[in-house]
Enzyme design. Structure first.
Site, PDB file in Angstrom:
ATOM      1  N   HIS A   1      18.278  11.216 -16.776  1.00 11.13           N
ATOM      2  CA  HIS A   1      17.417  12.063 -17.593  1.00 11.13           C
ATOM      3  C   HIS A   1      15.998  11.927 -17.062  1.00 11.13           C
ATOM      4  O   HIS A   1      15.743  11.217 -16.096  1.00 11.13           O
ATOM      5  CB  HIS A   1      17.508  11.681 -19.068  1.00 11.13           C
ATOM      6  CG  HIS A   1      18.717  12.242 -19.762  1.00 11.13           C
ATOM      7  ND1 HIS A   1      18.980  13.594 -19.821  1.00 11.13           N
ATOM      8  CD2 HIS A   1      19.739  11.634 -20.420  1.00 11.13           C
ATOM      9  CE1 HIS A   1      20.106  13.800 -20.489  1.00 11.13           C
ATOM     10  NE2 HIS A   1      20.587  12.627 -20.855  1.00 11.13           N
TER      11      HIS A   1
ATOM     12  N   ASP B   1      12.126  17.650 -16.224  1.00 12.78           N
ATOM     13  CA  ASP B   1      12.909  18.764 -16.759  1.00 12.78           C
ATOM     14  C   ASP B   1      12.195  20.101 -16.590  1.00 12.78           C
ATOM     15  O   ASP B   1      12.792  21.092 -16.150  1.00 12.78           O
ATOM     16  CB  ASP B   1      13.191  18.537 -18.253  1.00 12.78           C
ATOM     17  CG  ASP B   1      14.336  17.575 -18.496  1.00 12.78           C
ATOM     18  OD1 ASP B   1      14.893  17.060 -17.521  1.00 12.78           O
ATOM     19  OD2 ASP B   1      14.658  17.343 -19.667  1.00 12.78           O
TER      20      ASP B   1
END
Length: 364
Positions: free
Chosen positions: A136, A166
């Site tokens: 992540h 992201d």
């Protein structure tokens, strides 16, 4: 007519990077069909839930359509073929190899539609030793050296408030390269494959540290560089009422104005002589007054120094409101509205201000 009107986008993505990229294309006029597993993706269940709908999902999927499909079913996948044959753009965010195993890889779909622009977003890209590694945002910035530049003290490290990998490593590069691919298709008539690795762009954010390290042979240590708190001129200082002053007085003219505004003793104004001592001296001066006392002083000094404000206050700022950042709305199935997510798309390329659009409804 918007710049992407008439283009069809198939959005196979979930969570944040891909949905945000597809949202930007939708906001510029593209028709986006979200291919979603039966029961809906994980983000539909992310809090806060308003009248049974996720506010986060609504913001990221405003104005999209939905097509629920079980991609593991041969019968279900066949329903995609008419869409694939006429699609302009496909965005997927599975682990590398998954789409190919489903018979939906780029080579298979290019045979059906040579004009298709096929964009894959993943953590580490489609090639290399890390391709199968889970991760992540915090892993991506940690594995590229970016987080090490300023993690905070080891005893109390700070998790960055923004998902830079992201969004700035996934969503934004995807949109940039899709638009470049559309331009290339105008010239060649052919689509292409785009491999977006969220980690790749993290080295772009380490631009200054890379320049220092490669030029001198010594890479900066955590917290050492000017722009991560290593200088009194670019730092956060606490006020008497426990608010934060964001000092960005890098250039000498701004630093001189800052020092004059706070009445810093001359012996500390030359911050190159003893930076740590200057930091301590500035911190003591700032801590002697409240944020309300400092705000007009800094405004008058025009020295790149401001008071850190919470998000709810920033969203009421007349400047941002006046620029139309919150002029669009997301409308839920129950009729409630939320501000649409502000996006870096020029107003002339979006719908008219005040336009309400709904996210795709959940289907079983």
């Amino acid at each position: 007519m918007q710049p992407l009107s008439g283009l069809l986008v198939l959005d196979f993505t979930t969570l944040l990077p891909g949905p945000l990229a597809a949202l930007m294309l939708a906001e510029a006029g593209a028709q986006v069909i979200k291919i979603e597993r039966p029961g809906g993706e994980e983000m539909r269940r992310f809090p806060p839930i308003i009248d049974g709908e996720s506010a986060v999902f609504a913001m990221l999927n405003r104005g999209k359509e939905v097509m629920p499909l079980d991609l593991k079913s041969d019968v279900e996948r066949k329903k995609l073929m008419p869409l694939i044959a006429r699609a302009d753009i496909l965005i997927e965010q599975f682990r590398p190899g998954v789409m190919a195993r489903l018979g939906l890889g780029y080579e298979a779909l290019r045979a059906i539609n040579p004009r298709l622009i096929y964009c894959s977003i993943s953590g580490y890209g489609q090639s290399g030793p890390r391709v199968a590694e889970a991760g992540h945002d915090i892993n991506y910035i940690g594995n590229t050296g970016l987080l090490d530049l300023q993690p905070g003290p080891v005893v109390a490290p700070v998790v960055p408030p923004m998902l830079v990998a992201d969004i700035a490593g996934g969503s934004f590069p995807a949109v940039i390269n899709i638009l470049l691919a559309l331009r290339a298709r105008d010239q060649s008539g052919q689509g292409c494959y785009i491999d977006i690795a969220m980690t790749d762009a993290m080295f772009t954010f380490a631009w200054y540290a890379m320049a220092v390290g490669t030029a001198t042979g010594r890479f900066p240590r955590p917290g050492e560089m000017m722009l991560v708190g290593g200088s009194p001129r670019y730092r956060l200082y606490a006020t008497k009422d426990r608010k934060l002053v964001a000092c960005g007085a890098i250039e000498q003219k701004f630093w001189s104005a800052f020092c004059n505004a706070i009445g810093l003793a001359d012996e500390y104004a030359n911050d190159f002589r003893a930076p740590a001592a200057t930091c301590d001296a500035v911190a003591k001066v700032i801590a002697a007054r409240t944020s309300d006392e400092w705000r007009p002083i800094f405004a008058a000094a025009d020295c790149c120094t401001t008071i850190v404000v919470p998000l709810e206050e920033a969203m009421r700022d007349p400047h941002f409101v006046g620029r139309g950042l919150f002029a669009h709305s997301v409308e839920s199935a129950s009729g409630k509205t939320l501000p649409a997510l502000p996006l870096p798309i020029a107003p002339e390329f979006r719908d008219k201000p005040g336009t309400k659009k709904a996210p795709p409804p959940g289907r079983k």
